[in-house]
Design a protein around this motif. Structure first.
Motif, PDB file in Angstrom:
ATOM      1  N   UNK A 191       0.815  -1.213   0.000  1.00 37.11           N
ATOM      2  CA  UNK A 191       0.000   0.000   0.000  1.00 37.11           C
ATOM      3  C   UNK A 191       0.849   1.265   0.000  1.00 37.11           C
ATOM      4  N   UNK A 192       1.977   1.258   0.708  1.00 34.84           N
ATOM      5  CA  UNK A 192       2.797   2.465   0.790  1.00 34.84           C
ATOM      6  C   UNK A 192       3.300   2.880  -0.586  1.00 34.84           C
ATOM      7  N   UNK A 193       3.860   1.943  -1.332  1.00 33.19           N
ATOM      8  CA  UNK A 193       4.383   2.277  -2.662  1.00 33.19           C
ATOM      9  C   UNK A 193       3.254   2.613  -3.625  1.00 33.19           C
ATOM     10  N   UNK A 194       2.125   1.939  -3.490  1.00 33.21           N
ATOM     11  CA  UNK A 194       0.981   2.285  -4.350  1.00 33.21           C
ATOM     12  C   UNK A 194       0.537   3.721  -4.126  1.00 33.21           C
ATOM     13  N   UNK A 195       0.786   4.260  -2.936  1.00 29.85           N
ATOM     14  CA  UNK A 195       0.389   5.627  -2.639  1.00 29.85           C
ATOM     15  C   UNK A 195       1.368   6.689  -3.109  1.00 29.85           C
ATOM     16  N   UNK A 196       2.529   6.291  -3.637  1.00 30.33           N
ATOM     17  CA  UNK A 196       3.510   7.263  -4.125  1.00 30.33           C
ATOM     18  C   UNK A 196       3.152   7.723  -5.520  1.00 30.33           C
ATOM     19  N   UNK A 197       3.554   8.962  -5.847  1.00 31.08           N
ATOM     20  CA  UNK A 197       3.390   9.389  -7.231  1.00 31.08           C
ATOM     21  C   UNK A 197       4.556   8.850  -8.061  1.00 31.08           C
ATOM     22  N   UNK A 198       4.499   9.064  -9.370  1.00 34.44           N
ATOM     23  CA  UNK A 198       5.473   8.440 -10.276  1.00 34.44           C
ATOM     24  C   UNK A 198       6.900   8.874  -9.963  1.00 34.44           C
ATOM     25  N   UNK A 199       7.106  10.150  -9.645  1.00 31.14           N
ATOM     26  CA  UNK A 199       8.468  10.622  -9.369  1.00 31.14           C
ATOM     27  C   UNK A 199       9.003  10.034  -8.072  1.00 31.14           C
ATOM     28  N   UNK A 200       8.149   9.963  -7.055  1.00 33.95           N
ATOM     29  CA  UNK A 200       8.577   9.376  -5.788  1.00 33.95           C
ATOM     30  C   UNK A 200       8.907   7.894  -5.948  1.00 33.95           C
ATOM     31  N   UNK A 201       8.066   7.194  -6.678  1.00 40.83           N
ATOM     32  CA  UNK A 201       8.292   5.763  -6.889  1.00 40.83           C
ATOM     33  C   UNK A 201       9.584   5.530  -7.669  1.00 40.83           C
ATOM     34  N   UNK A 202       9.837   6.385  -8.659  1.00 39.14           N
ATOM     35  CA  UNK A 202      11.073   6.254  -9.434  1.00 39.14           C
ATOM     36  C   UNK A 202      12.293   6.493  -8.557  1.00 39.14           C
ATOM     37  N   UNK A 203      12.247   7.519  -7.722  1.00 42.42           N
ATOM     38  CA  UNK A 203      13.378   7.797  -6.830  1.00 42.42           C
ATOM     39  C   UNK A 203      13.625   6.627  -5.883  1.00 42.42           C
ATOM     40  N   UNK A 204      12.567   6.041  -5.369  1.00 44.86           N
ATOM     41  CA  UNK A 204      12.708   4.896  -4.485  1.00 44.86           C
ATOM     42  C   UNK A 204      13.351   3.723  -5.217  1.00 44.86           C
ATOM     43  N   UNK A 205      12.931   3.455  -6.432  1.00 44.56           N
ATOM     44  CA  UNK A 205      13.457   2.304  -7.164  1.00 44.56           C
ATOM     45  C   UNK A 205      14.916   2.527  -7.562  1.00 44.56           C
ATOM     46  N   UNK A 206      15.295   3.751  -7.917  1.00 44.81           N
ATOM     47  CA  UNK A 206      16.711   4.034  -8.182  1.00 44.81           C
ATOM     48  C   UNK A 206      17.537   3.661  -6.951  1.00 44.81           C
ATOM     49  N   UNK A 207      17.042   4.031  -5.792  1.00 38.93           N
ATOM     50  CA  UNK A 207      17.739   3.685  -4.555  1.00 38.93           C
ATOM     51  C   UNK A 207      17.774   2.176  -4.335  1.00 38.93           C
ATOM     52  N   UNK A 208      16.698   1.471  -4.637  1.00 34.15           N
ATOM     53  CA  UNK A 208      16.685   0.024  -4.468  1.00 34.15           C
ATOM     54  C   UNK A 208      17.749  -0.633  -5.338  1.00 34.15           C
ATOM     55  N   UNK A 209      17.918  -0.132  -6.557  1.00 32.31           N
ATOM     56  CA  UNK A 209      18.991  -0.653  -7.410  1.00 32.31           C
ATOM     57  C   UNK A 209      20.350  -0.399  -6.776  1.00 32.31           C
ATOM     58  N   UNK A 210      20.630   0.853  -6.424  1.00 30.50           N
ATOM     59  CA  UNK A 210      21.981   1.220  -5.985  1.00 30.50           C
ATOM     60  C   UNK A 210      22.354   0.616  -4.638  1.00 30.50           C
ATOM     61  N   UNK A 211      21.415   0.597  -3.718  1.00 32.84           N
ATOM     62  CA  UNK A 211      21.746   0.210  -2.348  1.00 32.84           C
ATOM     63  C   UNK A 211      21.501  -1.273  -2.087  1.00 32.84           C
ATOM     64  N   UNK A 212      20.451  -1.826  -2.627  1.00 30.98           N
ATOM     65  CA  UNK A 212      20.066  -3.187  -2.283  1.00 30.98           C
ATOM     66  C   UNK A 212      20.437  -4.200  -3.362  1.00 30.98           C
ATOM     67  N   UNK A 213      19.994  -3.990  -4.587  1.00 30.65           N
ATOM     68  CA  UNK A 213      20.244  -4.981  -5.636  1.00 30.65           C
ATOM     69  C   UNK A 213      21.726  -5.086  -5.976  1.00 30.65           C
ATOM     70  N   UNK A 214      22.401  -3.961  -6.181  1.00 37.51           N
ATOM     71  CA  UNK A 214      23.821  -4.018  -6.522  1.00 37.51           C
ATOM     72  C   UNK A 214      24.635  -4.621  -5.382  1.00 37.51           C
ATOM     73  N   UNK A 215      24.197  -4.378  -4.140  1.00 40.74           N
ATOM     74  CA  UNK A 215      24.924  -4.923  -2.987  1.00 40.74           C
ATOM     75  C   UNK A 215      24.858  -6.447  -2.955  1.00 40.74           C
ATOM     76  N   UNK A 216      23.780  -7.019  -3.465  1.00 39.44           N
ATOM     77  CA  UNK A 216      23.670  -8.471  -3.481  1.00 39.44           C
ATOM     78  C   UNK A 216      24.804  -9.107  -4.281  1.00 39.44           C
ATOM     79  N   UNK A 217      25.187  -8.460  -5.376  1.00 33.77           N
ATOM     80  CA  UNK A 217      26.278  -8.987  -6.194  1.00 33.77           C
ATOM     81  C   UNK A 217      27.619  -8.659  -5.546  1.00 33.77           C
ATOM     82  N   UNK A 218      27.770  -7.440  -5.074  1.00 37.54           N
ATOM     83  CA  UNK A 218      29.028  -7.033  -4.433  1.00 37.54           C
ATOM     84  C   UNK A 218      29.370  -7.932  -3.243  1.00 37.54           C
ATOM     85  N   UNK A 219      28.346  -8.334  -2.480  1.00 39.26           N
ATOM     86  CA  UNK A 219      28.576  -9.135  -1.275  1.00 39.26           C
ATOM     87  C   UNK A 219      28.740 -10.621  -1.554  1.00 39.26           C
ATOM     88  N   UNK A 220      28.650 -11.017  -2.827  1.00 38.20           N
ATOM     89  CA  UNK A 220      28.865 -12.409  -3.228  1.00 38.20           C
ATOM     90  C   UNK A 220      29.907 -12.418  -4.349  1.00 38.20           C
TER      91      UNK A 220
END
Length: 359
Positions: A233-262
């Motif tokens: 529900x929280x992400x569904x309540x974001x507008x397009x720009x907010x959701x995009x900013x969040x996903x950019x962060x998910x790539x940089x901080x979380x997804x890329x770290x999965x590869x770096x840490x392995x």
């Protein structure tokens, strides 16, 4: 004791944790009315009491217990939030500590800014500043989730108004990422948010051998929070720009770290590569425009992550290249028109440097 202004919640699951350091950094150096709630999670409260020594007799201290059999920090933090009665809540890892006077500094800023939320300066215990969130320069009051890139502060550390956010809870049952949805709801709420960017720091320690945050799990387990976050529900309540900013962060901080840490091919399997590709696709589906803000090196890594048939060594090599910060490929987006965008590398890195030096 008088009714506390701050309920400071520390979750602990192991009596061997340096808990007295964490609790002492609050009780010994805070003048304001604070109560420390140590939540014993699936562990013997007696052993925790012995760990605390004389601190356990402080009237501002209380022990709470939770036995849920689930290896997730969400349970004890939520138990502490449920038991809170103060105007503000604050959470803390049992391995960490506050520099002297931190909570007093947060409360002083809260009064000046009439803030609902105060976020602290972060630093590693060895002294290295943590450059998140990469806010607008010099900004200490009236922060905005989008313009100040608050998503890069994944944990809701500092002061959080119980009146405004008292119903929020961590995602239950997760081994990691349990606090991201909570923080996202706060950052994009329109609340009055202040940043104590030059005050005493929240110090992050990494001296515990089994610190949960740093544990290696399966990719699917590490990304479960993201699946629930992006479908929630929280992400569904974001507008397009907010959701995009969040996903950019998910790539940089979380997804890329999965590869770096392995970093070795032995840590990868078909199942892990498939789970990784699924996580990437979920992010793209949630905010396709997020890819346009990533650097050329980042995009090459995304390409490798998206395709389980790309050789593991090629995936790992792409992860190494995207961390060679300062090279053109790490500064220039593949979508060149995004070069000077807020979420693109140039402005992000500049903002991060300014946070590091307290600007």
């Amino acid at each position: 004791m008088p009714e506390p202004l701050v309920d400071h919640i520390i979750a602990v699951h192991d009596p061997a944790r340096p808990l007295a350091r964490a609790v002492g950094s609050v009780l010994n150096y805070t003048r304001s009315a604070v109560r420390v709630s140590v939540v014993c999670h699936n562990t013997d409260p007696g052993a925790i009491t012995r760990n605390l020594g004389e601190l356990v007799h402080d009237e501002r201290m209380r022990l709470l217990t939770i036995e849920d059999g689930i290896p997730s920090p969400a349970g004890p933090f939520n138990a502490g939030l449920e038991a809170a009665t103060a105007k503000f809540t604050s959470i803390m890892g049992s391995d960490d500590e506050l520099q002297p006077g931190a909570i007093d500094s947060w409360l002083a800023l809260q009064r000046r800014a009439e803030a609902d939320v105060v976020i602290p300066r972060l630093a590693h215990a060895r002294g290295t500043p943590v450059a998140t969130p990469p806010t607008r320069p010099f900004r200490t009051q009236s922060l905005d989730g989008l313009r100040d890139r608050l998503s890069y502060r994944s944990a809701p550390l500092g002061l959080v108004s119980r009146e405004r956010f008292g119903s929020l809870r961590m995602m239950g049952g997760l081994p990691s990422g349990e606090d991201v949805e909570y923080a996202t709801a706060v950052w994009f709420s329109g609340a009055r948010i202040a940043f104590d960017r030059r005050g005493p720091a929240y110090l992050i320690h990494d001296d515990a051998e089994d610190r949960v945050t740093f544990a290696t799990r399966s990719i699917a387990d590490d990304l479960e929070f993201m699946r629930r976050l992006l479908g929630g529900e929280v992400v569904r309540g974001l507008d397009a720009r907010q959701r995009t900013a969040l996903v950019v962060k998910l790539f940089r901080v979380h997804l890329f770290a999965l590869v770096h840490n392995r970093p070795t091919v032995e840590l990868w399997s078909v199942a892990e590569r498939t789970a990784l590709a699924l996580g990437v696709q979920r992010c793209i589906d949630a905010a396709p425009a997020a890819l346009t803000f990533l650097s050329q090196a980042d995009r090459s890594l995304v390409d490798a992550m998206s395709n389980p048939h790309v050789p593991d060594r090629q995936l790992l090599a792409a992860a190494v290249r995207r961390r060679r910060f300062g090279r053109p490929s790490t500064l220039i987006p593949r979508t060149f028109g995004r070069l000077l965008a807020r979420e693109a590398p140039l402005r992000m890195m500049a903002a991060s440097m300014l946070v590091r030096v307290g600007r």
